[in-house]
Design an enzyme around this catalytic site. Structure first.
Site, PDB file in Angstrom:
ATOM      1  CG  ASP A  35      -2.124  -0.965   1.226  1.00  8.06           C
ATOM      2  OD1 ASP A  35      -2.172  -1.543   0.014  1.00  8.06           O
ATOM      3  OD2 ASP A  35      -2.828  -1.273   2.091  1.00  8.06           O
ATOM      4  CB  ALA A  36       4.004   2.224   1.958  1.00  5.23           C
ATOM      5  CG  ASP A  37       6.371   0.277  -2.723  1.00  4.53           C
ATOM      6  OD1 ASP A  37       6.845   1.273  -1.780  1.00  4.53           O
ATOM      7  OD2 ASP A  37       6.452  -0.722  -2.785  1.00  4.53           O
ATOM      8  CG  ASP A  39      -0.798   5.053   0.197  1.00  5.34           C
ATOM      9  OD1 ASP A  39      -1.959   4.789  -0.625  1.00  5.34           O
ATOM     10  OD2 ASP A  39      -0.810   4.672   1.283  1.00  5.34           O
ATOM     11  CG  LEU A  85     -32.335 -12.086 -16.108  1.00  7.19           C
ATOM     12  CD1 LEU A  85     -31.324 -12.629 -15.337  1.00  7.19           C
ATOM     13  CD2 LEU A  85     -32.092 -12.900 -17.559  1.00  7.19           C
ATOM     14  CD  GLU A 116     -23.072 -13.809 -15.252  1.00  2.00           C
ATOM     15  OE1 GLU A 116     -22.201 -13.215 -14.923  1.00  2.00           O
ATOM     16  OE2 GLU A 116     -23.435 -13.693 -16.186  1.00  2.00           O
ATOM     17  CE  LYS A 118     -32.146 -12.366 -10.298  1.00  2.00           C
ATOM     18  NZ  LYS A 118     -31.994 -11.320  -9.590  1.00  2.00           N
ATOM     19  CG  ASP A 120     -30.068  -8.995  -3.338  1.00  2.00           C
ATOM     20  OD1 ASP A 120     -30.911  -8.465  -4.155  1.00  2.00           O
ATOM     21  OD2 ASP A 120     -30.632  -9.340  -2.155  1.00  2.00           O
ATOM     22  NE  ARG A 139     -34.385  -3.883 -15.242  1.00  2.00           N
ATOM     23  CZ  ARG A 139     -35.864  -3.733 -15.251  1.00  2.00           C
ATOM     24  NH1 ARG A 139     -36.187  -2.782 -14.273  1.00  2.00           N
ATOM     25  NH2 ARG A 139     -36.582  -4.344 -15.811  1.00  2.00           N
ATOM     26  CD  GLU A 176     -27.436  -6.568  -9.951  1.00  2.00           C
ATOM     27  OE1 GLU A 176     -28.471  -6.402  -9.145  1.00  2.00           O
ATOM     28  OE2 GLU A 176     -27.549  -6.473 -10.982  1.00  2.00           O
ATOM     29  CE1 TYR A 228     -26.693  -7.744 -16.404  1.00  2.00           C
ATOM     30  CE2 TYR A 228     -26.371  -7.404 -14.120  1.00  2.00           C
ATOM     31  CZ  TYR A 228     -26.897  -7.215 -15.270  1.00  2.00           C
ATOM     32  OH  TYR A 228     -28.080  -6.072 -15.061  1.00  2.00           O
ATOM     33  CE  LYS A 292     -27.018 -13.288 -18.811  1.00  2.00           C
ATOM     34  NZ  LYS A 292     -26.031 -12.015 -18.615  1.00  2.00           N
ATOM     35  CE  LYS A 316     -34.109 -14.751  -7.357  1.00  2.00           C
ATOM     36  NZ  LYS A 316     -35.563 -13.990  -7.508  1.00  2.00           N
ATOM     37  CB  CYS A 410     -28.470   0.015  31.188  1.00  2.00           C
ATOM     38  SG  CYS A 410     -27.078  -0.970  30.304  1.00  2.00           S
ATOM     39  CB  CYS A 413     -24.325  -0.313  33.927  1.00  2.00           C
ATOM     40  SG  CYS A 413     -25.164   0.957  32.891  1.00  2.00           S
ATOM     41  CB  CYS A 428     -26.776   2.306  28.419  1.00  2.00           C
ATOM     42  SG  CYS A 428     -26.140   2.504  29.646  1.00  2.00           S
ATOM     43  CB  CYS A 434     -22.628   1.148  30.448  1.00  2.00           C
ATOM     44  SG  CYS A 434     -23.213  -0.198  29.780  1.00  2.00           S
TER      45      CYS A 434
END
Length: 753
Positions: A35-37, A39, A85, A116, A118, A120, A139, A176, A228, A292, A316, A410, A413, A428, A434
């Site tokens: 990550d440092a490189d 960045d 679909l 593949e 589906k 959500d 859509r 999606e 898709y 498909k 489904k 509560c 506590c 609370c 607490c």
């Protein structure tokens, strides 16, 4: 010195590298560099674009952060309709689809399909022209969607420009937008920490995030995209669904890693069953499998109805729901103090898992669904992970079903449970005491803008609380060198440094101490206002709501009605009441004065003389703040917090271990000597000194320093690399000044801190 040509060449190389690494990280989940490189590459690109603004292009990786908020979403007409679909809810319906497909193709051979998951999420189309992202739309109704281009541009897995150079001139990909379960959990955790209502499931979170009017909010949400298919296309580069998706992937468009070619009905069944078994192990929600026809020529041959293509179907998964009984409702306390009702259920199998508990979210949700103890309810696994009560089967409700009531204390506590007016979440009030809130309260207490205990990080707090060495903030100051040195990753030197930091933190200010207590909605500015208003912590602890807010008038009477009544009485000094005051008032035809409102006024004033003598502000409900930043809601939080003996005792123990501040605050200049009194400033960019030091100095000059811009902001103090706030300030008409401008404003050479 870098020339524009050299900068241009370097910018192109950097952009190519960053796009490559974005694809490896966000799409392939296989990063090549730390990550440092990464960045460093981004910072170098940002610096070059800052030095050479003409080199900035809309498809640069630096431009994903989001544009200014939009007033609404424009309509987008889909060139190729985004139709739905057809669904197969059983194996027999899938077999029927396969049989009809064979008949339409006039073959008895096994049909080749792509398969593949589906997902959500929310369906979108993304249009590329000459390899560059030009437009994105939801859509909608299939024919017309909403323009979400600025929001989709912030999704890291969506390329702003395509890899390679062999793509079609026009390419509209469809897929999606979704949120992983990991990202969803992280988002909801952050929302709960901030006191916001969490999302119910990843799909709602994805839809809500994509439809934000402010793209910067979308940019902060962990959204992902999976392609898709496609819509408008100038020239198909492949002859099959599978090959076409592989080409899209080669251009940098994310596709499903579960994409497969399957031949015949039995292979479709095997794929469906395998994915169903692995469904709970995936990091994203799916509700079925899409099959498909693989050959594009066969798709063209079968065509589509106005509703769905004849060459595709969604098989489904069975509904993840079951019926059971609510045996009890208990209340759990979260780490931010939220008190959440949880239904204890008669154990039942839901989606292959035994469910005995289900969240009810909050009391508003309990009332909305009318869940009662003894009810028969439908339980589902929200997102296939978190069990929740979906609805009540009211027809089966027994006569002795009991209404769920919020506990007064509560369950952990014993402190009072507070539910502010207008809020769904009850909490609370025993924040410092607490056990359920212990880690969070200590984390806040030790934070930089609170007690600033250097070296006391999250992992160490986890250890100290889990070992039961720290139950409340005062326990931090009783830790010994021997205890700390024996902890994981500590050692004697680190332990000694932490003890020194703890000792330093004892010498603080009243404002920091108030902020460190973690009282709900009491931020730094409010804490400073409280410290200035009250003579020490004892005076603040004894304060009541009326010490923060002055409430006047009659609740239920608005200003317009009160003004009409006040004018009516002023213009008619000789009126006499005949009969009851309430009835008489209601019969005078005063605008807005209904019988019920007349009754409220008569109850308060009893006589016409008293009503006539009242000032306008005594007639309608209104309040004035006695402390800047403290309205009725914050006043209630303050009063509730200090009303708890546990919290007062915890504060006493902090004072006993030596936490202190000057008895009288450091002499602040009188109002007349505060050149920025009444001015609101926002700080952005890199300044000559640390931002916290600048902020403290500005506040000593009387300024109010906030984190967000509005039309009420007087100045934006901008340093180097000011970011999006600069453009926002200009659009709002807020004056922008730098440090030299601030010094000139104050009539001095520099804003010396």
């Amino acid at each position: 010195m870098t020339t524009p040509d050299e900068a241009g060449r370097r910018v192109e190389l950097l952009r190519a590298d960053i796009r490559h690494h974005n694809h490896r990280y966000y799409v392939l989940d296989d990063p090549e560099i730390p990550d440092a490189d990464y960045d460093r590459l981004v910072r170098e690109l940002q610096a070059l674009e800052s030095d050479f603004p003409d080199l900035v292009t809309p498809d640069s990786p630096t431009q994903r952060v989001g544009a200014a908020p939009r007033p609404d979403f424009a309509a987008v007409r889909h060139t190729v309709p985004m139709i739905s679909l057809d669904n197969a809810m059983s194996d027999a319906e899938l077999a029927d689809f396969d049989r009809k497909t064979q008949a339409a193709l006039q073959t008895t051979d096994s049909v080749l399909y792509t398969a593949e998951p589906k997902l959500d999420g929310l369906a979108v189309s993304i249009r590329y022209e000459r390899g560059r992202l030009m437009q994105a739309a939801t859509r909608g109704d299939g024919a017309t969607g909403e323009d979400v281009t600025h929001n989709v541009r912030t999704i890291q897995s969506v390329p702003l420009c395509l890899f390679g150079d062999d793509w079609p001139a026009v390419l509209e990909v469809r897929g999606e937008v979704y949120m992983t379960r990991t990202g969803f959990a992280r988002l909801n955790d952050a929302m709960q920490r901030a006191g916001d209502k969490p999302f119910a499931n990843p799909r709602n979170a994805a839809a809500g995030s994509l439809r934000q009017l402010d793209p910067r909010i979308t940019a902060s949400r962990p959204l992902a995209f999976c392609c898709y298919g496609w819509g408008d296309l100038s020239a198909p580069p492949a002859a099959s669904q599978f090959a076409m998706l592989q080409r899209l992937a080669a251009w940098g468009i994310p596709i499903s890693r579960e994409l497969r070619q399957v031949a015949g009905l039995e292979a479709c069944r095997a794929y469906f069953e395998d994915l169903g078994r692995r469904r709970d192990t995936l990091d994203y929600d799916i509700d079925g499998v899409v099959f498909k026809l693989d050959r594009l020529a066969d798709q063209e041959r079968l065509g589509a109805t106005s509703h769905h293509p004849r060459w595709a179907i969604a098989r489904k998964f069975p509904a993840q729901e079951a019926l059971t009984l609510v045996e009890a409702v208990e209340f759990q306390v979260g780490r931010t103090g939220a008190v959440t009702p949880v239904a204890r259920l008669q154990p039942v199998q839901v989606g292959g898992v035994t469910v005995a508990n289900a969240t009810l979210h909050n009391l508003d949700e309990v009332r909305r669904k009318d869940v009662r103890i003894g009810d028969t309810v439908v339980v589902r696994r929200a997102g296939d992970v978190i069990p929740e009560v979906a609805r009540v089967v009211v027809e089966r409700r027994p006569a002795d079903a009991r209404v769920v009531e919020l506990p007064a204390q509560c369950p952990v506590c014993g402190s009072d449970v507070i539910r502010p007016e207008g809020e769904a979440v009850a909490r609370c009030s025993g924040g410092l005491y607490c056990p359920a809130q212990r880690k969070e309260s200590i984390r806040h207490f030790a934070s930089r803008r609170a007690m600033d205990i250097e070296g006391l990080g999250d992992r160490l707090i986890e250890q100290l609380v889990d070992l039961d060495w720290v139950r409340e903030p005062a326990d931090l100051y009783r830790l010994s060198l021997e205890q700390l040195a024996g902890l994981e990753r500590m050692g004697e030197k680190s332990a000694a440094n932490l003890l020194a930091a703890l000792e330093r933190s004892k010498d603080t200010t009243l404002a920091r101490f108030i902020f460190a207590l973690g009282i709900r909605e009491v931020g730094e500015s409010t804490a400073q206002a409280l410290a200035a208003r009250f003579d020490g912590i004892e005076a603040l602890m004894q304060a009541r709501v009326t010490d923060f807010v002055c409430e006047r008038g009659v609740k239920g009477i608005g200003r317009e009605t009160a003004t009409a009544l006040h004018r009516f009485l002023s213009e008619r000094p000789d009126l006499d009441v005949k009969g009851e005051l309430a009835d008489w008032l209601a019969g005078q035809g005063i605008r807005g004065l209904t019988a019920s409102r007349a009754g409220l006024l008569a109850q308060r004033f009893t006589t016409l003389e008293a009503l006539r003598a009242a000032e306008l502000e005594d007639l309608y409900a209104n309040s004035s703040r006695l402390v800047e930043g403290v309205g009725p809601v914050v006043a209630a939080h303050l009063a509730a917090f200090f009303a708890q003996p546990h919290n007062r005792e915890a504060i006493g123990r902090l004072l006993a271990v030596g936490v202190h501040w000057p008895e009288t605050p450091a002499a602040a200049p009188p109002k007349a000597e505060q050149p920025l009194a009444g001015k609101t400033l926002v700080i952005t960019g890199t300044l000559s000194q640390p931002r916290d030091a600048i902020k403290d100095w500005l506040q000593r000059q009387g300024a109010k320093v906030t984190g967000s811009l509005s039309r009420n902001t007087h100045y934006l103090l901008a340093g180097e690399s000011p970011g999006s706030k600069l453009e926002q300030a200009r659009s709002l008409g807020v004056e922008v000044i730098d440090e030299a401008g601030l010094a000139a404003l104050l009539g001095r050479e520099s804003p010396s801190v």
